[in-house]
Design a protein around this motif. Structure first.
Motif, PDB file in Angstrom:
ATOM      1  N   ARG A 325       0.848  -1.183   0.000  1.00  0.00           N
ATOM      2  CA  ARG A 325       0.000   0.000   0.000  1.00  0.00           C
ATOM      3  C   ARG A 325       0.889   1.240   0.000  1.00  0.00           C
ATOM      4  O   ARG A 325       2.069   1.162   0.365  1.00  0.00           O
ATOM      5  CB  ARG A 325      -0.940   0.003   1.206  1.00  0.00           C
ATOM      6  CG  ARG A 325      -0.246   0.137   2.537  1.00  0.00           C
ATOM      7  CD  ARG A 325      -1.250   0.077   3.678  1.00  0.00           C
ATOM      8  NE  ARG A 325      -0.599   0.248   4.968  1.00  0.00           N
ATOM      9  CZ  ARG A 325      -1.187   0.097   6.131  1.00  0.00           C
ATOM     10  NH1 ARG A 325      -2.476  -0.235   6.169  1.00  0.00           N
ATOM     11  NH2 ARG A 325      -0.544   0.270   7.263  1.00  0.00           N
ATOM     12  N   ILE A 326       0.326   2.343  -0.391  1.00  0.00           N
ATOM     13  CA  ILE A 326       1.096   3.588  -0.426  1.00  0.00           C
ATOM     14  C   ILE A 326       1.208   4.123   0.995  1.00  0.00           C
ATOM     15  O   ILE A 326       0.223   4.194   1.721  1.00  0.00           O
ATOM     16  CB  ILE A 326       0.418   4.622  -1.344  1.00  0.00           C
ATOM     17  CG1 ILE A 326       0.199   4.025  -2.739  1.00  0.00           C
ATOM     18  CG2 ILE A 326       1.248   5.887  -1.442  1.00  0.00           C
ATOM     19  CD1 ILE A 326      -0.723   4.845  -3.620  1.00  0.00           C
ATOM     20  N   PRO A 328       1.307   6.547   4.111  1.00  0.00           N
ATOM     21  CA  PRO A 328       0.552   7.794   4.344  1.00  0.00           C
ATOM     22  C   PRO A 328       1.352   9.052   4.012  1.00  0.00           C
ATOM     23  O   PRO A 328       0.798  10.028   3.496  1.00  0.00           O
ATOM     24  CB  PRO A 328       0.233   7.721   5.844  1.00  0.00           C
ATOM     25  CG  PRO A 328       0.259   6.266   6.177  1.00  0.00           C
ATOM     26  CD  PRO A 328       1.298   5.665   5.287  1.00  0.00           C
ATOM     27  N   ILE A 331       1.148   9.697   0.313  1.00  0.00           N
ATOM     28  CA  ILE A 331      -0.154  10.224  -0.090  1.00  0.00           C
ATOM     29  C   ILE A 331      -0.267  11.705   0.282  1.00  0.00           C
ATOM     30  O   ILE A 331      -0.791  12.522  -0.491  1.00  0.00           O
ATOM     31  CB  ILE A 331      -1.289   9.401   0.547  1.00  0.00           C
ATOM     32  CG1 ILE A 331      -1.348   8.020  -0.112  1.00  0.00           C
ATOM     33  CG2 ILE A 331      -2.637  10.116   0.397  1.00  0.00           C
ATOM     34  CD1 ILE A 331      -2.386   7.088   0.437  1.00  0.00           C
ATOM     35  N   PHE A 334       1.637  13.647  -2.223  1.00  0.00           N
ATOM     36  CA  PHE A 334       0.892  13.660  -3.487  1.00  0.00           C
ATOM     37  C   PHE A 334      -0.199  14.723  -3.444  1.00  0.00           C
ATOM     38  O   PHE A 334      -0.348  15.536  -4.376  1.00  0.00           O
ATOM     39  CB  PHE A 334       0.292  12.276  -3.729  1.00  0.00           C
ATOM     40  CG  PHE A 334      -0.693  12.224  -4.861  1.00  0.00           C
ATOM     41  CD1 PHE A 334      -0.258  12.159  -6.173  1.00  0.00           C
ATOM     42  CD2 PHE A 334      -2.067  12.248  -4.627  1.00  0.00           C
ATOM     43  CE1 PHE A 334      -1.161  12.115  -7.235  1.00  0.00           C
ATOM     44  CE2 PHE A 334      -2.979  12.201  -5.666  1.00  0.00           C
ATOM     45  CZ  PHE A 334      -2.522  12.132  -6.973  1.00  0.00           C
ATOM     46  N   LYS A 335      -0.953  14.758  -2.362  1.00  0.00           N
ATOM     47  CA  LYS A 335      -2.052  15.717  -2.258  1.00  0.00           C
ATOM     48  C   LYS A 335      -1.534  17.155  -2.219  1.00  0.00           C
ATOM     49  O   LYS A 335      -2.138  18.060  -2.798  1.00  0.00           O
ATOM     50  CB  LYS A 335      -2.897  15.404  -1.027  1.00  0.00           C
ATOM     51  CG  LYS A 335      -3.765  14.164  -1.205  1.00  0.00           C
ATOM     52  CD  LYS A 335      -4.796  14.044  -0.097  1.00  0.00           C
ATOM     53  CE  LYS A 335      -5.825  12.984  -0.435  1.00  0.00           C
ATOM     54  NZ  LYS A 335      -6.911  12.922   0.579  1.00  0.00           N
ATOM     55  N   TRP A 364       3.598   9.867 -11.360  1.00  0.00           N
ATOM     56  CA  TRP A 364       3.299   9.347 -10.029  1.00  0.00           C
ATOM     57  C   TRP A 364       2.718   7.941 -10.116  1.00  0.00           C
ATOM     58  O   TRP A 364       3.113   7.056  -9.375  1.00  0.00           O
ATOM     59  CB  TRP A 364       2.308  10.286  -9.334  1.00  0.00           C
ATOM     60  CG  TRP A 364       2.108   9.978  -7.870  1.00  0.00           C
ATOM     61  CD1 TRP A 364       2.837  10.439  -6.823  1.00  0.00           C
ATOM     62  CD2 TRP A 364       1.079   9.147  -7.314  1.00  0.00           C
ATOM     63  NE1 TRP A 364       2.335   9.941  -5.640  1.00  0.00           N
ATOM     64  CE2 TRP A 364       1.258   9.147  -5.912  1.00  0.00           C
ATOM     65  CE3 TRP A 364       0.028   8.404  -7.854  1.00  0.00           C
ATOM     66  CZ2 TRP A 364       0.429   8.440  -5.035  1.00  0.00           C
ATOM     67  CZ3 TRP A 364      -0.798   7.691  -6.998  1.00  0.00           C
ATOM     68  CH2 TRP A 364      -0.598   7.712  -5.616  1.00  0.00           C
ATOM     69  N   CYS A 371       1.130  -0.325  -6.129  1.00  0.00           N
ATOM     70  CA  CYS A 371       0.446  -0.716  -4.888  1.00  0.00           C
ATOM     71  C   CYS A 371      -0.642  -1.743  -5.191  1.00  0.00           C
ATOM     72  O   CYS A 371      -1.033  -1.939  -6.341  1.00  0.00           O
ATOM     73  CB  CYS A 371      -0.148   0.502  -4.191  1.00  0.00           C
ATOM     74  SG  CYS A 371      -1.643   1.133  -4.976  1.00  0.00           S
ATOM     75  N   VAL A 376      -7.769   2.874  -2.882  1.00  0.00           N
ATOM     76  CA  VAL A 376      -7.081   4.123  -2.523  1.00  0.00           C
ATOM     77  C   VAL A 376      -6.859   4.969  -3.773  1.00  0.00           C
ATOM     78  O   VAL A 376      -7.069   6.194  -3.759  1.00  0.00           O
ATOM     79  CB  VAL A 376      -5.741   3.829  -1.812  1.00  0.00           C
ATOM     80  CG1 VAL A 376      -4.945   5.114  -1.595  1.00  0.00           C
ATOM     81  CG2 VAL A 376      -5.979   3.117  -0.496  1.00  0.00           C
ATOM     82  N   LEU A 377      -6.466   4.332  -4.858  1.00  0.00           N
ATOM     83  CA  LEU A 377      -6.239   5.056  -6.111  1.00  0.00           C
ATOM     84  C   LEU A 377      -7.543   5.624  -6.666  1.00  0.00           C
ATOM     85  O   LEU A 377      -7.581   6.747  -7.165  1.00  0.00           O
ATOM     86  CB  LEU A 377      -5.574   4.136  -7.134  1.00  0.00           C
ATOM     87  CG  LEU A 377      -4.185   3.584  -6.759  1.00  0.00           C
ATOM     88  CD1 LEU A 377      -3.678   2.654  -7.849  1.00  0.00           C
ATOM     89  CD2 LEU A 377      -3.199   4.717  -6.528  1.00  0.00           C
ATOM     90  N   LEU A 380      -8.419   8.690  -4.770  1.00  0.00           N
ATOM     91  CA  LEU A 380      -7.598   9.829  -5.176  1.00  0.00           C
ATOM     92  C   LEU A 380      -8.102  10.423  -6.489  1.00  0.00           C
ATOM     93  O   LEU A 380      -8.107  11.647  -6.668  1.00  0.00           O
ATOM     94  CB  LEU A 380      -6.130   9.401  -5.300  1.00  0.00           C
ATOM     95  CG  LEU A 380      -5.410   9.095  -3.988  1.00  0.00           C
ATOM     96  CD1 LEU A 380      -4.011   8.553  -4.266  1.00  0.00           C
ATOM     97  CD2 LEU A 380      -5.327  10.337  -3.097  1.00  0.00           C
TER      98      LEU A 380
END
Length: 458
Positions: A325-326, A328, A331, A334-335, A364, A371, A376-377, A380
């Motif tokens: 998983r990515i 935290p 993420i 990324f945000k 990205w 992952c 989750v993707l 996003l």
């Protein structure tokens, strides 16, 4: 005999007994009776470094990498003309051991985890020579490095390192000893490193050149400071030298029978229990200080479950069969980047914003798409589209214009009037039924918006 066509860049001809001879016989002109226990006897030579094909490959790589100018201001595009004019002099200096690298230019770039990372940018000429040296050394050294080492090596990647870590966790080694070396690239001991190089290289000219790159100094604010330790990040040779240094750690971990994965200076050791992990961490800390004069960053190192640590931007779920998983932190970064690219006050059209954003999203996804948590993707992707809808709403400015845009895009009169007269801000309205009808997923696809969850938005 028919003559070969003239090369665009003439890097000189191989003199008899130099590069051509070395290339045909191995290295060091094929020393007879070489012992496998003494690899330095058959080590690389300066003649192999200045061999024409090696130089052409190095020049192509430096050109491909682009990069900033060093202290002399010369750009990558100017390098071929410079070499055409000065190569015979440079070649002679390399062969007689008098070539002197120039100081590196100090720059600082933001670190992914926050703060600044110091880089040392060599001149493009020094980068070219470093690349030529690195190619020759790597060809002979890479096969001797540990199977658990994945960073800066041909045909190896961060994804392979993460996959190896995942396999160890799945096999029951569900505690990680996460080792962070304190300012590794800045603290490498030159004498220890050169001692390791000298075990593999006997050509004194090459040894002197490598040490010259290490001690060239750093120019900052117009002043040159000496470099008494460290391998400046920014040159092609630094990653290979760091792998040579940390191969000592790899071999020690193999000797002790540990399951581990290393990518550059990120090293994770996988054990079965917390107690075992704490013993391993204490033992490795002593080994690093005694053998390599390196320190562990105690604030960033830990013994913990892999699900609460990150490795190369990834973490792992806690199930019996762990999934990638990515992390935290990744993420959050990324945000932050997407927010920067989708500011509602930037004055760009929605189409232009999508175009610039998609460049980042594709890169990205090329890494983090590895992952195993597609939900989750998808979340996003939804979040990104909501930000873009908020931009459009902001650009439509006032109630009448917003009502007209919504109606033009197929929203019913009542729903359009309700949204256009709403006192809520762009972010809240971006998730409303009216905006989802007016700006559907398909519309973003037609603008070329890249998806982090799929090749094309669903």
């Amino acid at each position: 005999m028919q003559q070969k066509p003239r090369q665009t860049l003439d890097l000189g001809h191989d003199a008899p007994g130099e590069a051509r001879s070395a290339a045909s016989q191995g290295t060091e002109a094929g020393t007879a009776g070489t012992s496998l226990e003494d690899p330095a006897v058959a080590g690389p030579s300066m003649e192999a470094v200045i061999e024409r094909e090696n130089l052409k490959t190095a020049l192509a790589q430096v050109t491909r990498n682009k990069g900033a100018a060093g202290i002399d201001g010369m750009t990558v595009d100017e390098l071929p003309a410079h070499l055409k004019e000065h190569w015979l002099t440079i070649r002679a200096q390399l062969l007689d051991g008098t070539y002197k690298p120039q100081p590196v230019r100090r720059v600082e770039i933001p670190k992914a985890s926050g703060g600044l990372r110091p880089l040392g940018i060599p001149t493009v000429r020094d980068r070219f020579i470093q690349q030529a040296v690195m190619q020759v050394l790597q060809a002979g050294w890479d096969g001797t490095f540990s199977e658990a080492s994945f960073g800066f090596r041909p045909s190896r990647s961060a994804h392979q390192a993460v996959e190896r870590a995942q396999a160890y966790i799945a096999s029951g080694h569900a505690v990680v000893v996460d080792i962070d070396l304190e300012k590794f690239f800045d603290r490498v001991n030159h004498d220890i490193l050169m001692g390791l190089v000298a075990k593999r290289v006997t050509d004194k000219r090459l040894l002197k050149l490598i040490r010259g790159f290490l001690t060239a100094g750093v120019m900052e604010g117009g002043l040159v400071s000496p470099t008494e330790e460290g391998t400046p990040q920014g040159g092609p040779l630094s990653p290979l030298l760091s792998n040579l240094m940390l191969d000592v750690l790899d071999k020690e971990l193999e000797k002790r029978g540990h399951r581990f994965v290393r990518y550059a200076d990120d090293c994770n050791i996988y054990v079965r229990s917390q107690k075992a992990g704490e013993r391993v961490l204490a033992g490795i800390e002593k080994f690093l200080e005694r053998r390599l004069k390196l320190k562990i960053n105690k604030a960033k190192s830990a013994v913990a479950k892999p699900s609460v640590r990150k490795f190369l931007g990834f973490s792992f779920t806690w199930e019996l069969s762990p999934r990638r998983r990515i992390a935290p932190q990744a993420i959050a970064r990324f945000k932050a980047k997407v927010r920067e690219l989708t500011r509602r006050t930037c004055g760009r059209s929605l189409a232009q914003t999508v175009k610039e954003l998609s460049v980042y999203l594709k890169g990205w996804r090329g890494y983090f798409g590895f992952c195993q948590t597609p939900s989750v993707l998808r979340a996003l992707d939804e979040w990104i589209r909501r930000r873009l809808r908020a931009i459009a709403w902001k650009q439509w400015k006032c109630g009448p214009a917003r009502f007209a845009e919504l109606r033009r895009r197929g929203v019913g009169r009542v729903l359009a009037a309700k949204a256009a007269s709403s006192p809520r801000g762009p972010w809240r309205l971006a998730n409303s039924p009216a905006l989802n009808i007016a700006l559907p997923i398909a519309m973003f696809g037609s603008l070329g918006l890249a998806s982090v969850a799929a090749q094309r938005p669903a």
